[in-house]
Design an enzyme around this catalytic site. Structure first.
Site, PDB file in Angstrom:
ATOM      1  N   GLN A 190      22.302  38.490  45.621  1.00 29.08           N
ATOM      2  CA  GLN A 190      23.559  37.969  45.090  1.00 29.08           C
ATOM      3  C   GLN A 190      22.951  36.970  44.150  1.00 29.08           C
ATOM      4  O   GLN A 190      22.011  36.323  44.122  1.00 29.08           O
ATOM      5  CB  GLN A 190      24.307  37.020  46.004  1.00 29.08           C
ATOM      6  CG  GLN A 190      25.665  36.433  45.352  1.00 29.08           C
ATOM      7  CD  GLN A 190      26.162  35.471  46.254  1.00 29.08           C
ATOM      8  OE1 GLN A 190      26.146  34.018  45.689  1.00 29.08           O
ATOM      9  NE2 GLN A 190      26.818  35.488  47.284  1.00 29.08           N
ATOM     10  N   HIS A 206      23.951  34.185  40.786  1.00 32.26           N
ATOM     11  CA  HIS A 206      24.775  33.085  40.281  1.00 32.26           C
ATOM     12  C   HIS A 206      25.058  33.528  38.699  1.00 32.26           C
ATOM     13  O   HIS A 206      24.063  33.708  38.040  1.00 32.26           O
ATOM     14  CB  HIS A 206      24.429  31.733  40.248  1.00 32.26           C
ATOM     15  CG  HIS A 206      24.379  31.106  41.537  1.00 32.26           C
ATOM     16  ND1 HIS A 206      23.757  29.923  41.826  1.00 32.26           N
ATOM     17  CD2 HIS A 206      25.304  31.177  42.636  1.00 32.26           C
ATOM     18  CE1 HIS A 206      24.062  29.686  43.209  1.00 32.26           C
ATOM     19  NE2 HIS A 206      24.754  30.394  43.636  1.00 32.26           N
ATOM     20  N   GLU A 222      28.549  35.913  42.017  1.00 33.02           N
ATOM     21  CA  GLU A 222      29.131  34.298  42.298  1.00 33.02           C
ATOM     22  C   GLU A 222      29.493  33.714  40.984  1.00 33.02           C
ATOM     23  O   GLU A 222      28.270  33.315  40.320  1.00 33.02           O
ATOM     24  CB  GLU A 222      28.673  33.792  43.272  1.00 33.02           C
ATOM     25  CG  GLU A 222      29.749  32.610  43.436  1.00 33.02           C
ATOM     26  CD  GLU A 222      28.929  31.754  44.891  1.00 33.02           C
ATOM     27  OE1 GLU A 222      27.873  31.700  44.834  1.00 33.02           O
ATOM     28  OE2 GLU A 222      29.627  31.076  45.501  1.00 33.02           O
ATOM     29  N   GLU A 249      33.316  33.054  49.483  1.00 36.50           N
ATOM     30  CA  GLU A 249      32.185  32.486  50.335  1.00 36.50           C
ATOM     31  C   GLU A 249      32.172  31.046  50.556  1.00 36.50           C
ATOM     32  O   GLU A 249      31.262  30.489  51.320  1.00 36.50           O
ATOM     33  CB  GLU A 249      31.135  33.024  50.337  1.00 36.50           C
ATOM     34  CG  GLU A 249      30.186  32.446  48.850  1.00 36.50           C
ATOM     35  CD  GLU A 249      28.911  32.919  48.651  1.00 36.50           C
ATOM     36  OE1 GLU A 249      28.348  33.887  49.161  1.00 36.50           O
ATOM     37  OE2 GLU A 249      28.272  32.386  47.789  1.00 36.50           O
ATOM     38  N   GLN A 252      27.356  32.134  55.043  1.00 36.16           N
ATOM     39  CA  GLN A 252      26.114  31.773  53.986  1.00 36.16           C
ATOM     40  C   GLN A 252      25.606  30.226  54.563  1.00 36.16           C
ATOM     41  O   GLN A 252      26.444  29.381  54.708  1.00 36.16           O
ATOM     42  CB  GLN A 252      26.950  31.315  52.606  1.00 36.16           C
ATOM     43  CG  GLN A 252      26.125  30.703  51.679  1.00 36.16           C
ATOM     44  CD  GLN A 252      26.780  30.075  50.484  1.00 36.16           C
ATOM     45  OE1 GLN A 252      26.454  30.386  49.375  1.00 36.16           O
ATOM     46  NE2 GLN A 252      28.074  29.396  50.384  1.00 36.16           N
ATOM     47  N   ASP A 273      19.732  29.114  47.761  1.00 34.75           N
ATOM     48  CA  ASP A 273      20.557  28.807  46.610  1.00 34.75           C
ATOM     49  C   ASP A 273      20.700  27.324  45.526  1.00 34.75           C
ATOM     50  O   ASP A 273      21.423  27.204  44.971  1.00 34.75           O
ATOM     51  CB  ASP A 273      21.922  29.516  46.684  1.00 34.75           C
ATOM     52  CG  ASP A 273      22.914  28.363  47.659  1.00 34.75           C
ATOM     53  OD1 ASP A 273      21.924  27.777  48.092  1.00 34.75           O
ATOM     54  OD2 ASP A 273      23.942  28.613  47.642  1.00 34.75           O
ATOM     55  N   SER A 285      21.794  33.252  48.623  1.00 32.86           N
ATOM     56  CA  SER A 285      23.409  33.397  48.441  1.00 32.86           C
ATOM     57  C   SER A 285      23.410  32.785  47.187  1.00 32.86           C
ATOM     58  O   SER A 285      24.369  31.952  46.872  1.00 32.86           O
ATOM     59  CB  SER A 285      23.754  32.422  49.491  1.00 32.86           C
ATOM     60  OG  SER A 285      23.388  31.120  49.472  1.00 32.86           O
TER      61      SER A 285
END
Lengths: 135, 781
Positions: free
Chosen positions: B173, B175, B202, B253, B328, B367, B394
């Site tokens: 995933q 950002h 995200e 999430e 998460q 993350d 994440s």
């Protein structure tokens, strides 16, 4: 290795025979339909039968809690967005009295949302005991 | 994300003796007494990190705090009446929810009766099916599961993660945010993330009201690069749910759980409100996972004397109980708190494995930047990359650190090439792939243009900085941006209630029917609901990969996920890879340039004979030099290197010839043969890569007079000195000793692959037994 140890991948349910919340068959949500201005918000929303089907799949894969969540979700498809948010707000700490939650549960039950009603009724009892209810 | 860290408690040197000992740390010694060696150590970046003295009272303990309860479970007439030492009447709201919904009472008796160590071994043992571990874990209490995971050593955690992960195929995933909420840059960066292989994107906002615009921009950008990328816009819950209801986002999430009732309540929620929220998301067709992780309770001074792993075990049990499909965790905003205590990184990984053991999707942290040290942050992430997770990060910061509105991630834009190299080094799939620079440029431009066109078509804003956004490495490259226009666009999206269908129609009208269809196909695929199952992602053909459709079948070596050959080739083919033919072409281009400037440069003249002049020095060159090799490792053209050596010889009054020795690639031999051919008895050997030496005709091949061995570092001045010293040897004068230049570069990492290719070019030109050839000095005189 015995055969029972290998989980068998399951074919997805995504046969496009399903329907959106609006009742429109998913397969009919096409670019032509969009161009004709026929596709609306209710065509983006999931049908409760789809959620029920997914609950069955979750149960079969050993997750009854996910199944319960999806069944509550199926019930909530019947409610408008702002009412969903109002119930959420009512469940936050200190927002509702135990009696208020009990009444909310009864109203949900009467409107055909028994699983959501059970969740709220359970909250009513514990909130009173743990000081999470308003006075 | 949880609450941001607000301060550091009791950070002291963790190496201090427990009590009564003498502090030995340099950090406590007055500067004037600190020796240089320690000052040097103190200056390293790792010493910017905070290391906390363990303090169970504050929750500053990774695992097994004295205050953690002993596991217990009492079931009376099918009802849990005691949980981890607490009687039903005293259950707090978290206990109550777990007791009523979270445990499989049918498995509980068997599972709770197992020794901790026995259950720990089942988690690692490849021959115990994953499903059996999941079944038993469903029957154990939070305290029991925390104890079991504390028993796993790091390599065992890696094994357990490999085996227990729900989805067979690992994923990742990203950002995607920026300081300005600039839509065109968001679109370009979402396209970039999707092109690199991230399957969830995200975003979040520095300005809350911008959220709808960020969601739309990321949706458009990701769609341009790849079908089926899930989008999240992390904002306040009501706003986030609304974006999802309109189909602009597809997962959430940031539904936070905490391990103590007090902190949970301070977070303005209860297990029941969160359970309801989970159902609300599902009812609107959104995938949802909860968020928890070590350190959140510590930062809010609410750990109640419990260990991080125990509190997290309560969160994970609760996540399962409320029916979330995934979690998460792995520290998240509290990662650096866990990292400040002993075994903290082990605790972070144990959190992820705990989620997997409860049968849920793991979105495995990594993350938040948990250290200023590149080595520590790599050490934190590597085991999870090697094991493979549902989501290895994440939120890999696919954008610049300064643009990450979640705060810098543990890996960021500057680390993408490192991560791709790590995948290749270990032969594993971390979810990313290489994108060619040309493809990336094309996708970024297309995404920014499509976003600008849609915004213009919908009357949201009129942006013209497409080229700037496509080129930008970050928002600082954009210059002045009209932030009011962005806010206006966001408000218009919100007020007009624009939906995914409006975006589809706009893409179609703006001349992007393919992206419109791709977007609509995603809408249809989501309506089937398969992506609400545990660990679901879409692949690029819009197949759902999940616990249901792509279950992890690891059962020891030779089983489980392995990249398919095409995927392995993708992992291996990073853009920096060079082969012999790449080098041959580059060398040929350099040769063409040099020969264009000097026709006849180092052209063969005929057989080389012995010299008689006592001032004659032969420069012997390797077989491919001035044939296939034209540029030395230092980057200097062969012509310049030969010119410097000739100049050095001339300064000292010697004459020179250049002779190729095609029979050998051995530099000692070449130098010795050159010396034997020269009138003075002194020869110089020069390889195409630039390594050079001085030899004398009566010495053994390996016993040269001077060796200039570090070819990449040999400067023009050194080649000149080499020539002068050879002349001094020839005249019997004293040479000026050359020092090989010092370098702290990873010189072998930089040059060995080129050396291998250069030597292959040399070897291909070897003619065994061939006589030496004199080369033209045209252009040197």
């Amino acid at each position: 290795m015995s055969e029972q140890q290998a989980p068998a991948p399951e074919p997805p349910a995504r046969a496009l025979s399903g329907r959106a919340l609006s009742g429109r068959p998913v397969a009919e949500i096409t670019l032509e339909a969009v161009r004709a201005g026929e596709v609306g918000l209710a065509d983006l929303r999931m049908h409760p039968d789809t959620l029920e089907h997914q609950a069955v799949v979750a149960e079969r894969h050993g997750n009854p809690q996910l199944a319960a969540n999806l069944r509550r979700a199926a019930e909530l498809t019947a409610l408008p967005d702002d009412e969903v948010m109002t119930i959420y707000e009512a469940l936050r700490p200190g927002r509702s009295s135990a009696a208020g939650l009990t009444a909310l549960a009864a109203s949900l039950d009467a409107r055909g949302l028994p699983r959501c009603a059970a969740l709220v009724a359970e909250a009513a009892a514990i909130y009173a005991r743990r000081g999470l209810a308003s006075t | 994300m949880n609450e941001p860290p607000t301060g550091r408690a009791r950070f002291m040197d963790a190496r201090l003796p427990p009590e009564g000992g003498t502090p030995r740390s340099s950090l406590r010694t007055p500067p004037q007494e600190t020796i240089g060696r320690v000052r040097f150590m103190d200056a390293q970046r790792v010493n910017l990190d905070g290391f906390a003295a363990p303090d169970p009272r504050l929750g500053l303990i990774a695992m097994s705090a004295p205050g953690d309860p002993a596991p217990s479970l009492v079931i009376t007439e099918g009802r849990v009446t005691e949980l981890d030492g607490r009687a039903e009447a005293d259950f707090d709201s978290i206990d109550e929810f777990i007791a009523r919904h979270g445990l499989d009472l049918a498995a509980a008796g068997e599972a709770m009766a197992l020794d901790d160590i026995a259950l720990a071994r089942l988690m690692v043992d490849p021959f115990t099916p994953r499903a059996e571990v999941i079944r038993l874990t469903a029957g154990v209490t939070p305290a029991k599961l925390a104890r079991v995971l504390a028993l796993l050593a790091p390599a065992e955690l890696t094994m357990a993660m490999t085996k227990l992960r729900a989805r067979r195929t690992p994923s990742n995933q990203a950002h995607v945010t920026n300081r300005l909420d600039d839509p065109l840059l968001l679109a370009a960066d979402a396209a970039t993330a999707a092109a690199f292989g991230f399957r969830e994107v995200e975003t979040t906002v520095p300005v809350l009201a911008d959220a709808p615009s960020n969601a739309v921009a990321c949706l458009i950008g990701a769609t341009v690069a790849s079908p089926g990328v899930l989008i999240q816009c992390s904002v306040e819950e009501a706003a986030e749910l609304e974006l999802g209801m309109r189909g602009l986002t597809s997962y959430a999430e940031t539904v936070s759980l905490y391990g103590t009732e007090q902190v949970f309540t301070d977070g303005d929620d209860t297990p029941w409100s969160k359970a309801f929220l989970a159902s609300a998301y599902a009812s609107r067709g959104m995938k949802m996972r909860v968020s928890s992780g070590a350190g959140a309770e510590v930062l809010m001074a609410g750990a109640e004397g419990k260990s991080m792993l125990y509190l997290e075990s309560r969160c994970v049990a609760l996540a399962r109980a409320i029916g979330a499909q995934g979690v998460q965790n792995g520290g998240i905003d509290g990662a650096s708190v866990a990292a400040s205590v002993p075994s903290g990184l082990r605790e972070l990984m144990a959190e992820n494995v705990m989620v997997m053991a409860r049968g849920l999707e793991s979105c495995s942290g990594n993350d938040a930047l948990m250290s200023e040290s590149d080595m520590r942050r790599t050490s934190r992430t590597l085991p999870i990359v090697l094991a493979g997770s549902d989501f290895v990060f994440s939120g890999f910061g696919s954008i610049q650190r300064y643009d990450n509105m979640f705060g810098p991630s543990n890996f960021n834009a500057e680390d993408i090439d490192d991560f791709l190299a790590m995948q290749r080094d270990w032969g594993i799939d971390g979810g990313l792939r290489t994108v060619s620079p040309a493809r990336l440029a094309e996708l970024r431009r297309e995404a920014a243009q499509a976003c600008a066109d849609v915004y213009r078509y919908l009357g949201l804003a009129d942006f013209t900085h497409v080229d700037l956004a496509a080129d930008a490495a970050g928002s600082k490259d954009l210059g002045e941006v009209d932030t009011l226009a962005i806010l206006g666009a966001a408000q218009a999206i919100a007020q007009r209630g624009l939906t995914a269908v409006d975006i589809v129609a706009a893409l179609d009208e703006c001349g992007y029917p393919d992206y419109a269809e791709r977007s609509l196909a995603f809408v249809r695929a989501r309506l089937a609901g398969d992506y609400l199952q545990t660990s679901a992602i879409f692949d690029e053909q819009l197949n759902v990969l999940s616990l249901v459709t792509d279950p992890n079948d690891y059962a020891g070596p030779g089983t489980g996920y392995a990249p398919a050959p095409a995927r392995q080739a993708e992992i291996d083919a990073i853009r920096q890879v060079r082969g012999v033919e790449d080098l041959r072409a580059a060398q040929a281009r350099s040769g063409a340039r040099q020969r264009q400037a000097t026709p006849g440069l180092l052209a063969p003249l005929g057989p080389a004979g012995p010299g008689t002049d006592p001032r004659d020095v032969v420069i012997g060159v390797s077989p491919a030099l001035a044939l296939d090799v034209w540029e030395c490792l230092s980057g200097q053209p062969v012509r310049d290197v030969v010119a410097e050596i000739l100049a050095g010889l001339e300064e000292e009054g010697c004459t020179a010839r250049v002779v190729r020795f095609p029979a050998t690639v051995d530099l000692g031999q070449i130098g010795l043969l050159a010396a034997r051919l020269s009138g003075s008895g002194i020869g110089i050997g020069l390889q195409g890569k630039g390594t050079a030496l001085i030899h004398r005709r009566d010495l053994a091949p390996l016993a040269n007079l001077e060796l200039y061995s570090v070819a990449p570092s040999v400067t023009p001045q050194l080649y000149r000195l080499l020539g002068a010293n050879a002349a001094r040897h020839a005249k019997g004068a004293t040479p000026d000793p050359a020092r090989n230049p010092y370098s702290d570069e990873a010189i072998e990492a930089r040059y060995h692959t080129t050396v291998i290719a250069l030597m292959e070019l040399e070897r291909a030109r070897v003619l065994p037994g061939a006589a030496p050839v004199e080369l033209s000095l045209e252009g040197f005189r």
